[in-house]
Write a protein that holds these residues in place. Structure first.
Motif, PDB file in Angstrom:
ATOM      1  N   ARG A 251      -4.217   2.449   1.779  1.00 32.27           N
ATOM      2  CA  ARG A 251      -3.367   3.450   1.303  1.00 32.27           C
ATOM      3  C   ARG A 251      -3.178   4.623   2.490  1.00 32.27           C
ATOM      4  O   ARG A 251      -2.294   4.913   3.085  1.00 32.27           O
ATOM      5  CB  ARG A 251      -3.375   4.193   0.167  1.00 32.27           C
ATOM      6  N   SER A 252      -4.398   4.769   3.157  1.00 33.48           N
ATOM      7  CA  SER A 252      -4.235   5.966   4.222  1.00 33.48           C
ATOM      8  C   SER A 252      -3.897   5.405   5.571  1.00 33.48           C
ATOM      9  O   SER A 252      -3.388   6.000   6.370  1.00 33.48           O
ATOM     10  CB  SER A 252      -5.926   6.357   4.332  1.00 33.48           C
TER      11      SER A 252
ATOM     12  N   ALA B  68      -1.386   3.135   5.513  1.00 34.70           N
ATOM     13  CA  ALA B  68       0.064   2.632   5.302  1.00 34.70           C
ATOM     14  C   ALA B  68       0.988   3.745   6.301  1.00 34.70           C
ATOM     15  O   ALA B  68       0.611   4.550   5.869  1.00 34.70           O
ATOM     16  CB  ALA B  68       0.379   2.426   3.814  1.00 34.70           C
TER      17      ALA B  68
ATOM     18  N   ARG C 283      -8.758  -0.036  -1.662  1.00 38.38           N
ATOM     19  CA  ARG C 283      -7.527   0.635  -1.955  1.00 38.38           C
ATOM     20  C   ARG C 283      -7.477   2.020  -0.971  1.00 38.38           C
ATOM     21  O   ARG C 283      -6.306   2.213  -0.446  1.00 38.38           O
ATOM     22  CB  ARG C 283      -7.217   1.054  -3.334  1.00 38.38           C
TER      23      ARG C 283
ATOM     24  N   PRO D 205       0.921  -1.199   0.158  1.00 39.53           N
ATOM     25  CA  PRO D 205      -0.061   0.020   0.147  1.00 39.53           C
ATOM     26  C   PRO D 205       0.928   1.259   0.132  1.00 39.53           C
ATOM     27  O   PRO D 205       0.296   2.297  -0.569  1.00 39.53           O
ATOM     28  CB  PRO D 205      -0.734  -0.194   1.314  1.00 39.53           C
TER      29      PRO D 205
ATOM     30  N   ASP E 119       1.962   1.521  -3.468  1.00 38.94           N
ATOM     31  CA  ASP E 119       0.594   1.133  -4.349  1.00 38.94           C
ATOM     32  C   ASP E 119       0.984   0.196  -5.588  1.00 38.94           C
ATOM     33  O   ASP E 119       0.871   0.610  -6.838  1.00 38.94           O
ATOM     34  CB  ASP E 119       0.202   2.459  -5.065  1.00 38.94           C
TER      35      ASP E 119
END
Length: 373
Positions: A370-371, A373, A366, A230, A233
């Motif tokens: 990602r937030s 990570a 996603r 993440p 990405d």
């Protein structure tokens, strides 16, 4: 009348009855064999009896009514890697000549056999596995069954796992017990297995269907994992030659897939996901997120997939190699950005159903991943 000594799983009454082809007429008697013990790896479905200089194995002595029953026991024992050997068995303080079934090698004496503990962990799998093995008696050499024993065990484990079914809130809750099966034939038994069933099933109008004959590919459960980084990405895909596209006539039989592998007997799908990530891609996963568990092609196959996202720190290299030489795996790995992976879905180059499903799942989740990570 032949007397045989059995211990460990072969001495467990429910299993011994399947192996023998029915209830035994004589009552098994407690017995002991010196100079042997169950193999050192007890946490398996079928630990076998092996020589041990200072060992001692407790089991039962069984009087067999005829040669056929002995042949059945000998066949199953051979499929499990054991050979019949004449031994002197201690029964009620006296030595008696009998046949014992021993595997190869020699080991140190082991702890006493814990039948109750073994049955709790392995009993259901063992009963399913020995039912398949005994079904090959008179039809297939025991050494061929032994060569595919891990697949037999994995199929048995899948049947046990299938009993933990999800709810039926929309679909019919009609149980499988209401299917009237009049025949079942193994039409192919190699590394893979196919069966032909003759049956009638409950119909939605309340009646039974007409007599049907249906073939099914009897597969194992599998764990699939899509490695995802993440922070960067990016995802990792594996590429390999596949018989399905080749057999269909696809001019490009190399396909892109998630990491995947068979769930072995006694193994959780999560453990399989971690193991396969290492074997196929050399990855140590930081964690797993369950996506879905589902049938892949329920019209003709028992194959059942457990799909996971595998959180990992993916390397910068675009391509790598993976797979086990012992399983003749020739795998190429690809590390690519998420947008590039989704472009493969749009173009159709990602043409394997589970990969498409897993990428779409990742597309939805996603932002959250990602937030964090």
């Amino acid at each position: 009348m032949q007397e045989v000594f059995v211990t460990g799983p072969l001495a467990w009454p429910p299993l011994l009855e399947i192996v023998a082809g029915g209830p035994l007429s004589g009552r098994p008697r407690a017995a002991r064999l010196t100079g042997a013990t169950l193999g050192p790896d007890r946490d398996t479905c079928f630990p076998v009896l092996v020589p041990a200089a200072e060992g001692m194995a407790d089991g039962v002595l069984v009087d067999l009514p005829d040669r056929l029953v002995f042949d059945r026991i000998e066949y199953v024992a051979a499929a499990l890697g054991c050979t019949p050997i004449p031994k002197h068995i201690e029964v009620d303080g006296e030595a008696r000549a009998a046949i014992a079934f021993l595997g190869e090698g020699e080991t140190e004496p082991g702890a006493a056999w814990d039948e109750a503990g073994w049955a709790k962990r392995w009993g259901d799998i063992a009963l399913n596995a020995v039912t398949e093995i005994a079904g090959y008696f008179g039809r297939k050499p025991a050494d061929e069954v032994a060569a595919h024993l891990q697949m037999v065990l994995a199929r048995a484990a899948a049947r046990v796992s299938a009993a933990d079914a999800p709810p039926a809130t929309l679909r019919s809750a009609t149980p499988a017990s209401q299917v009237e099966e009049t025949g079942r034939e193994v039409t192919h038994a190699g590394f893979f297995l196919t069966q032909t069933h003759s049956l009638r099933h409950p119909a939605f109008d309340g009646h039974m269907s007409p007599p049907l004959q249906r073939e099914v590919f009897v597969a194992t459960d599998a764990a699939l994992v899509l490695p995802y980084d993440p922070a960067r990405d990016r995802v990792l895909l594996v590429e390999q030659f596949r018989m399905g596209p080749y057999g269909r006539g696809d001019p490009r039989p190399f396909v892109l897939e998630p990491v995947a592998g068979r769930v072995d007997a006694g193994e959780t799908p999560e453990a399989t996901a971690h193991r396969e990530a290492w074997e196929e891609a050399g990855l140590r996963l930081d964690g797993l997120e369950h996506m879905t568990s589902h049938y892949f092609s329920p019209g003709c196959s028992t194959e059942f997939y457990h799909c996971y996202l595998g959180l990992a720190d993916l390397p910068d290299t675009g391509r790598g190699r993976g797979g086990l030489e012992t399983e003749n795996e020739d795998i190429r790995t690809h590390v690519l950005g998420f947008d590039q992976a989704m472009a493969l879905v749009e173009s159709g180059e990602a043409n394997v159903g589970p990969l498409v499903l897993m990428l779409l799942w990742l597309q939805r989740e996603r932002p959250r991943l990602r937030s964090a990570a």
